[in-house]
Write a protein that holds these residues in place. Structure first.
Motif, PDB file in Angstrom:
ATOM      1  N   ALA A 210     -14.350   3.698   7.266  1.00 53.05           N
ATOM      2  CA  ALA A 210     -12.668   4.025   7.585  1.00 53.05           C
ATOM      3  C   ALA A 210     -13.003   5.306   6.121  1.00 53.05           C
ATOM      4  O   ALA A 210     -11.878   6.571   6.692  1.00 53.05           O
ATOM      5  N   ALA A 211     -13.744   5.473   5.582  1.00 55.45           N
ATOM      6  CA  ALA A 211     -13.469   6.418   4.828  1.00 55.45           C
ATOM      7  C   ALA A 211     -13.983   8.106   5.672  1.00 55.45           C
ATOM      8  O   ALA A 211     -12.899   8.831   5.046  1.00 55.45           O
TER       9      ALA A 211
ATOM     10  N   THR B  11      -5.263   8.718  -0.622  1.00 54.22           N
ATOM     11  CA  THR B  11      -5.167   8.090   0.423  1.00 54.22           C
ATOM     12  C   THR B  11      -6.873   6.766   0.598  1.00 54.22           C
ATOM     13  O   THR B  11      -6.070   6.311   1.450  1.00 54.22           O
ATOM     14  N   LEU B  12      -7.715   7.638  -0.456  1.00 54.11           N
ATOM     15  CA  LEU B  12      -8.891   6.806   0.201  1.00 54.11           C
ATOM     16  C   LEU B  12      -8.294   5.759  -1.427  1.00 54.11           C
ATOM     17  O   LEU B  12      -9.292   4.845  -1.333  1.00 54.11           O
ATOM     18  N   SER B  13      -7.642   5.895  -2.414  1.00 51.82           N
ATOM     19  CA  SER B  13      -7.689   4.557  -3.117  1.00 51.82           C
ATOM     20  C   SER B  13      -6.432   3.910  -2.458  1.00 51.82           C
ATOM     21  O   SER B  13      -7.099   2.577  -2.651  1.00 51.82           O
ATOM     22  N   LEU B  14      -5.463   3.897  -1.536  1.00 49.73           N
ATOM     23  CA  LEU B  14      -5.787   2.936  -1.214  1.00 49.73           C
ATOM     24  C   LEU B  14      -5.987   2.583  -0.098  1.00 49.73           C
ATOM     25  O   LEU B  14      -5.919   1.047   0.217  1.00 49.73           O
ATOM     26  N   LEU B  15      -7.060   3.259   0.360  1.00 54.33           N
ATOM     27  CA  LEU B  15      -8.132   1.757   1.096  1.00 54.33           C
ATOM     28  C   LEU B  15      -8.620   0.928   0.583  1.00 54.33           C
ATOM     29  O   LEU B  15      -9.185   0.579   1.163  1.00 54.33           O
ATOM     30  N   ALA B  16      -9.377   2.020  -0.862  1.00 55.63           N
ATOM     31  CA  ALA B  16      -9.925   0.985  -1.482  1.00 55.63           C
ATOM     32  C   ALA B  16      -9.405  -0.209  -1.292  1.00 55.63           C
ATOM     33  O   ALA B  16     -10.314  -0.877  -1.518  1.00 55.63           O
TER      34      ALA B  16
ATOM     35  N   LEU C  75     -18.983   4.532  -1.619  1.00 52.67           N
ATOM     36  CA  LEU C  75     -19.136   5.090  -0.246  1.00 52.67           C
ATOM     37  C   LEU C  75     -17.624   5.771  -0.031  1.00 52.67           C
ATOM     38  O   LEU C  75     -17.939   7.258   0.453  1.00 52.67           O
ATOM     39  N   CYS C  76     -16.763   5.208  -0.822  1.00 51.21           N
ATOM     40  CA  CYS C  76     -15.526   6.277  -0.715  1.00 51.21           C
ATOM     41  C   CYS C  76     -15.348   7.713  -1.157  1.00 51.21           C
ATOM     42  O   CYS C  76     -15.388   8.738  -0.967  1.00 51.21           O
ATOM     43  N   TRP C  77     -16.145   7.512  -3.086  1.00 52.79           N
ATOM     44  CA  TRP C  77     -15.796   8.779  -3.827  1.00 52.79           C
ATOM     45  C   TRP C  77     -17.338   9.383  -2.307  1.00 52.79           C
ATOM     46  O   TRP C  77     -17.292  11.167  -2.660  1.00 52.79           O
ATOM     47  N   ILE C  78     -18.364   9.108  -2.288  1.00 53.46           N
ATOM     48  CA  ILE C  78     -18.878  10.385  -1.110  1.00 53.46           C
ATOM     49  C   ILE C  78     -18.869  11.206  -0.068  1.00 53.46           C
ATOM     50  O   ILE C  78     -18.840  12.009  -0.148  1.00 53.46           O
ATOM     51  N   CYS C  79     -18.118   9.711   0.483  1.00 50.65           N
ATOM     52  CA  CYS C  79     -17.465  10.878   2.155  1.00 50.65           C
ATOM     53  C   CYS C  79     -16.310  12.015   0.991  1.00 50.65           C
ATOM     54  O   CYS C  79     -16.659  12.567   2.171  1.00 50.65           O
ATOM     55  N   LEU C  80     -15.849  11.943   0.202  1.00 47.13           N
ATOM     56  CA  LEU C  80     -14.564  12.327  -0.570  1.00 47.13           C
ATOM     57  C   LEU C  80     -15.437  13.476  -0.942  1.00 47.13           C
ATOM     58  O   LEU C  80     -15.268  15.042  -0.677  1.00 47.13           O
ATOM     59  N   ASN C  81     -17.361  13.412  -1.464  1.00 45.25           N
ATOM     60  CA  ASN C  81     -17.208  14.044  -2.217  1.00 45.25           C
ATOM     61  C   ASN C  81     -18.255  15.450  -1.241  1.00 45.25           C
ATOM     62  O   ASN C  81     -17.806  16.526  -1.441  1.00 45.25           O
TER      63      ASN C  81
ATOM     64  N   TRP D 194     -12.126  10.588 -10.722  1.00 39.86           N
ATOM     65  CA  TRP D 194     -12.425  10.338  -8.963  1.00 39.86           C
ATOM     66  C   TRP D 194     -13.105   8.702  -8.770  1.00 39.86           C
ATOM     67  O   TRP D 194     -12.689   8.140  -8.032  1.00 39.86           O
ATOM     68  N   MET D 195     -14.295   8.850  -9.057  1.00 36.31           N
ATOM     69  CA  MET D 195     -14.907   7.370  -9.232  1.00 36.31           C
ATOM     70  C   MET D 195     -14.343   6.985 -10.225  1.00 36.31           C
ATOM     71  O   MET D 195     -14.215   5.087  -9.169  1.00 36.31           O
ATOM     72  N   ALA D 196     -13.550   6.495 -11.476  1.00 36.58           N
ATOM     73  CA  ALA D 196     -12.779   5.652 -11.802  1.00 36.58           C
ATOM     74  C   ALA D 196     -11.892   5.054 -10.550  1.00 36.58           C
ATOM     75  O   ALA D 196     -11.120   4.041 -11.232  1.00 36.58           O
ATOM     76  N   CYS D 197     -11.271   5.914 -11.044  1.00 37.15           N
ATOM     77  CA  CYS D 197     -10.055   6.095  -9.538  1.00 37.15           C
ATOM     78  C   CYS D 197      -9.731   5.099  -8.932  1.00 37.15           C
ATOM     79  O   CYS D 197      -9.384   4.203  -8.014  1.00 37.15           O
ATOM     80  N   LEU D 198     -11.429   5.147  -7.354  1.00 40.87           N
ATOM     81  CA  LEU D 198     -11.105   4.398  -6.687  1.00 40.87           C
ATOM     82  C   LEU D 198     -11.598   3.524  -6.995  1.00 40.87           C
ATOM     83  O   LEU D 198     -11.562   2.279  -6.562  1.00 40.87           O
ATOM     84  N   LEU D 199     -12.747   2.931  -7.974  1.00 42.52           N
ATOM     85  CA  LEU D 199     -13.139   1.480  -8.539  1.00 42.52           C
ATOM     86  C   LEU D 199     -11.980   0.556  -8.953  1.00 42.52           C
ATOM     87  O   LEU D 199     -12.014  -0.147  -8.960  1.00 42.52           O
TER      88      LEU D 199
END
Length: 130
Positions: A24-25, A47-52, A70-76, A96-101
Motif C-alpha cells: 500500500a505504501a 498520507t503514509l501516517s494515515l495508512l500506518a 516499511l512505510c518509511w522505506i517506501c517514502l525514502n 519521519w520514522m517517529a511520526c510513522l511509529l
C-alpha cells in the motif's frame, strides 16, 4: 434489535500487516508521484501516517515498528532525492520514522480501546433475582 454477542475481532497476522504496509505504501507513493504531489514530502508523510494508523488498527503492537519502517522505506526510496536509493538524512529521517511509529501505535491503541469498550458494553450484569 440486538445482533447478539459479537466477538472482538482478532488482529491480523504480523506478516500480513507488513505485506499490506509495503504494497500500500508503494502504491500510495507512486500515486502521489503521478499526481505531482510528491514534491511536498510533508503531504506524503501525512498520507503514509494515515495508512500506518489504519494498518495499526488492524494489527498487533508487535507489528508497529515493522509497519513504520516499511512505510518509511517506501517514502525514502521513492519520495526523496536521490530517487531509488536508500539514504539517511539526520535532520529529517528520525522525525519521519517517529511520526510513522507514533501513528501506527496510536492506531493500534485506539482500536484496542474501542474493542475493549464494545466488549465491556456487551457484558450483562448478573441478576440474582431472576
Amino acid at each position: 434489535m440486538s445482533r447478539g454477542v459479537r466477538q472482538v475481532p482478532d488482529p491480523w497476522a504480523t506478516p500480513l500487516i507488513w505485506t499490506v504496509a509495503y504494497a500500500a505504501a508503494f502504491v500510495l507513493v507512486i500515486l502521489l508521484d503521478v499526481c505531482g504531489m510528491l514534491d511536498r514530502t510533508g503531504f506524503a508523510l501525512v498520507t503514509l501516517s494515515l495508512l500506518a494508523a489504519l494498518l495499526g488498527s488492524r494489527g498487533r503492537f508487535a507489528a508497529a515498528p515493522g509497519t513504520a519502517l516499511l512505510c518509511w522505506i517506501c517514502l525514502n526510496v521513492l519520495g526523496t532525492e536521490p530517487a531509488g536509493e536508500l539514504s539517511w538524512a539526520g535532520h529529517r529521517d528520525p522525525g519521519w520514522m517517529a511520526c510513522l511509529l507514533c501513528a501506527t501505535i496510536l492506531g493500534t491503541a485506539t482500536a484496542r480501546v474501542v474493542h475493549a469498550r464494545a466488549a465491556y458494553r456487551r457484558i450483562t450484569p448478573f441478576d440474582e433475582a431472576s
